[in-house]
Design a protein around this motif. Sequence first.
Motif, PDB file in Angstrom:
ATOM      1  N   CYS A   1       0.854  -1.188   0.000  1.00 12.93           N
ATOM      2  CA  CYS A   1       0.000   0.000   0.000  1.00 12.93           C
ATOM      3  C   CYS A   1       0.886   1.232   0.000  1.00 12.93           C
ATOM      4  O   CYS A   1       2.090   1.166   0.280  1.00 12.93           O
ATOM      5  CB  CYS A   1      -0.958   0.034   1.194  1.00 12.93           C
ATOM      6  N   ALA A   2       0.287   2.358  -0.349  1.00  7.39           N
ATOM      7  CA  ALA A   2       1.016   3.619  -0.374  1.00  7.39           C
ATOM      8  C   ALA A   2       1.461   4.000   1.034  1.00  7.39           C
ATOM      9  O   ALA A   2       0.813   3.676   2.027  1.00  7.39           O
ATOM     10  CB  ALA A   2       0.147   4.713  -0.974  1.00  7.39           C
TER      11      ALA A   2
ATOM     12  N   ASN B   1       0.677   1.891  -7.315  1.00  4.54           N
ATOM     13  CA  ASN B   1      -0.354   1.637  -8.313  1.00  4.54           C
ATOM     14  C   ASN B   1      -1.127   0.380  -7.957  1.00  4.54           C
ATOM     15  O   ASN B   1      -1.102  -0.621  -8.666  1.00  4.54           O
ATOM     16  CB  ASN B   1       0.276   1.513  -9.705  1.00  4.54           C
ATOM     17  N   THR B   2      -1.792   0.413  -6.830  1.00  2.00           N
ATOM     18  CA  THR B   2      -2.655  -0.680  -6.401  1.00  2.00           C
ATOM     19  C   THR B   2      -4.107  -0.219  -6.517  1.00  2.00           C
ATOM     20  O   THR B   2      -4.374   0.970  -6.701  1.00  2.00           O
ATOM     21  CB  THR B   2      -2.364  -1.072  -4.939  1.00  2.00           C
ATOM     22  N   PRO B   3      -5.067  -1.139  -6.428  1.00  2.00           N
ATOM     23  CA  PRO B   3      -6.472  -0.708  -6.429  1.00  2.00           C
ATOM     24  C   PRO B   3      -6.745   0.278  -5.282  1.00  2.00           C
ATOM     25  O   PRO B   3      -6.039   0.312  -4.281  1.00  2.00           O
ATOM     26  CB  PRO B   3      -7.232  -2.020  -6.215  1.00  2.00           C
TER      27      PRO B   3
ATOM     28  N   TYR C   1      -4.663  -1.205   0.270  1.00  2.00           N
ATOM     29  CA  TYR C   1      -4.137  -2.529   0.636  1.00  2.00           C
ATOM     30  C   TYR C   1      -4.301  -3.515  -0.522  1.00  2.00           C
ATOM     31  O   TYR C   1      -5.370  -3.648  -1.108  1.00  2.00           O
ATOM     32  CB  TYR C   1      -4.879  -3.023   1.866  1.00  2.00           C
ATOM     33  N   PHE C   2      -3.214  -4.252  -0.825  1.00  2.00           N
ATOM     34  CA  PHE C   2      -3.210  -5.169  -1.960  1.00  2.00           C
ATOM     35  C   PHE C   2      -2.264  -6.329  -1.677  1.00  2.00           C
ATOM     36  O   PHE C   2      -1.113  -6.113  -1.290  1.00  2.00           O
ATOM     37  CB  PHE C   2      -2.751  -4.414  -3.213  1.00  2.00           C
ATOM     38  N   ARG C   3      -2.754  -7.552  -1.835  1.00  2.00           N
ATOM     39  CA  ARG C   3      -1.889  -8.721  -1.687  1.00  2.00           C
ATOM     40  C   ARG C   3      -1.190  -8.976  -3.016  1.00  2.00           C
ATOM     41  O   ARG C   3      -1.820  -9.235  -4.038  1.00  2.00           O
ATOM     42  CB  ARG C   3      -2.694  -9.955  -1.280  1.00  2.00           C
ATOM     43  N   CYS C   4       0.140  -8.941  -2.999  1.00  2.00           N
ATOM     44  CA  CYS C   4       0.936  -9.098  -4.211  1.00  2.00           C
ATOM     45  C   CYS C   4       1.578 -10.478  -4.255  1.00  2.00           C
ATOM     46  O   CYS C   4       1.680 -11.176  -3.247  1.00  2.00           O
ATOM     47  CB  CYS C   4       2.032  -8.037  -4.284  1.00  2.00           C
ATOM     48  N   THR C   5       2.027 -10.841  -5.443  1.00  2.16           N
ATOM     49  CA  THR C   5       2.825 -12.052  -5.624  1.00  2.16           C
ATOM     50  C   THR C   5       3.762 -11.830  -6.795  1.00  2.16           C
ATOM     51  O   THR C   5       3.475 -11.029  -7.692  1.00  2.16           O
ATOM     52  CB  THR C   5       1.931 -13.286  -5.866  1.00  2.16           C
ATOM     53  N   GLY C   6       4.911 -12.525  -6.794  1.00  2.00           N
ATOM     54  CA  GLY C   6       5.873 -12.416  -7.882  1.00  2.00           C
ATOM     55  C   GLY C   6       6.391 -11.012  -8.077  1.00  2.00           C
ATOM     56  O   GLY C   6       6.726 -10.308  -7.117  1.00  2.00           O
ATOM     57  N   LYS C   7       6.437 -10.562  -9.339  1.00  2.00           N
ATOM     58  CA  LYS C   7       6.975  -9.242  -9.653  1.00  2.00           C
ATOM     59  C   LYS C   7       6.193  -8.117  -9.001  1.00  2.00           C
ATOM     60  O   LYS C   7       6.750  -7.048  -8.733  1.00  2.00           O
ATOM     61  CB  LYS C   7       7.009  -9.035 -11.167  1.00  2.00           C
TER      62      LYS C   7
ATOM     63  N   SER D   1      -3.958   8.985  -2.710  1.00  2.00           N
ATOM     64  CA  SER D   1      -3.918   8.001  -1.628  1.00  2.00           C
ATOM     65  C   SER D   1      -4.213   8.661  -0.284  1.00  2.00           C
ATOM     66  O   SER D   1      -5.029   8.166   0.502  1.00  2.00           O
ATOM     67  CB  SER D   1      -2.548   7.324  -1.594  1.00  2.00           C
ATOM     68  N   LEU D   2      -3.587   9.794  -0.013  1.00  2.00           N
ATOM     69  CA  LEU D   2      -3.805  10.480   1.261  1.00  2.00           C
ATOM     70  C   LEU D   2      -5.263  10.893   1.432  1.00  2.00           C
ATOM     71  O   LEU D   2      -5.781  10.907   2.553  1.00  2.00           O
ATOM     72  CB  LEU D   2      -2.888  11.703   1.359  1.00  2.00           C
TER      73      LEU D   2
END
Length: 460
Positions: free
Chosen positions: A229-230, A250-252, A257-263, A382-383
């Motif tokens: 997240c930012a 650059n997340t939704p 909050y965003f669950r990432c994987t890999g790159k 984001s803020l």
Amino acid sequence: MFRKAVLASLCFLAVTHTQQVGREVTETHPRLQFQRCTRSGGCQTASNGQITLDANWRWLHVTDGYTNCYTGNSWNTTVCANGQQCSQRCALEGANYRETYGISTNGNALTIKFLTKSQGTNIGGRVYLMDSDSRYEMFYLLNKEFTFDVDVSKVPCGINGALYFIQMDADGGLSKHSGNKAGAKYGTGYCDSQCPRDMKFINGEANVEGWGGSPTDPNAGTGRYGACCAEMDIWEANKISNAYTPHPCNTPNDGGYFRCTGKECNQPRYEGVCDPDGCDYNPFRQGNREFYGPGKTVDTNKKITVITQFITDDNTATGTLVDIRRLYVQDGRVIQNPPTNFPGVLDPFDSITEKYCTDQKRVFGDNNSFARDGGLAHMGRSLAKGHVLALSIWNDHSAHMLWLDSSYPVDADPNQPGIGRGTCPTTGGSPKDTEQNNADSQVVFSNIKVGDIGTTFTGR
């Protein structure tokens, strides 16, 4: 900049995120006063200010006993072999803040000790400010200023007493993820711009898949997923250096909050969904070698008042973020942030603007992932969504905090613009050194205020 959770091994205590709630230790949040300020009404103390400990520091055990679900840097796969099973079988306990974690409050002051010995040894800590027993306080900073006092006189090289904002969910993910039964009350839902993969639970499930222990930290590891997240770093500092740094993502949900994987998790570093470096303003790195430190213009032997202002293009809370300004107050005197001091090389910027970030990245030779991820304007979006305040103290197993307080990279010419960040030795800052030689380190944050620009501080 670089951030990695520094976790403790506490004999029977394990360090982890979880979702179920234990019944062995009652969770009682220490109270912490803070103020909201307006031009018309002055500063008023919030009625229910309190803090909670991040779930990554808490005891995780089976719901029907005392067996650890996670010990050292490994999951107990005999207890739970996959994420869903761990969510169902493991419980997160309440915290003994002062005795186990070295965390205490007194009125409007918060003290976080670096190393605390009880049944075992706790290293570092992270807490969040709350507006109730079950929700984080949400800060909306556009066209506002944020002010606090800090004492870093006992924060040496290699340790970071940090205060920063992150776009976490107000309830810690409780409503979004059915596996999460603990929520903000127990410090769940952490994320930041490094997309940390050392979080034990993400989206209400254990990060068991692909988990491996850290080669340098016996109490940490990484799994397949990360939590992005930012992040707005207001204060990353010790008594030698300080920096403030926006990190857009650059997340939704504009950096939510965003669950990432890999790159997506910045693996490799500049190929993820978040800006890992940010656009930093460190006075020393900007060529001002005598501004901040023991006995300097801002004297770190004494308490410091730090003000950060978030300026929009139309001076409203709905405008576009165009400038992040820094002021200090010490001994009743307002001290302006010093302009960049590389004559003929870099213009004399004294705050974070889009042009400052572009020019700084070019002159310092840094990767401009800040612009790639939307720069100040995207940070502002984001803020506008609301951020949670995190306060912590930690050491650095990845880069020994050299990016903050020394010359970094260590093989570059320290006289080259952007390389020198502080006077700490390039050979210092290792966790072994800080834990053996600086056990009495601590940071004290106090007098937290947020409000209309010009309302949260006084000085001549």
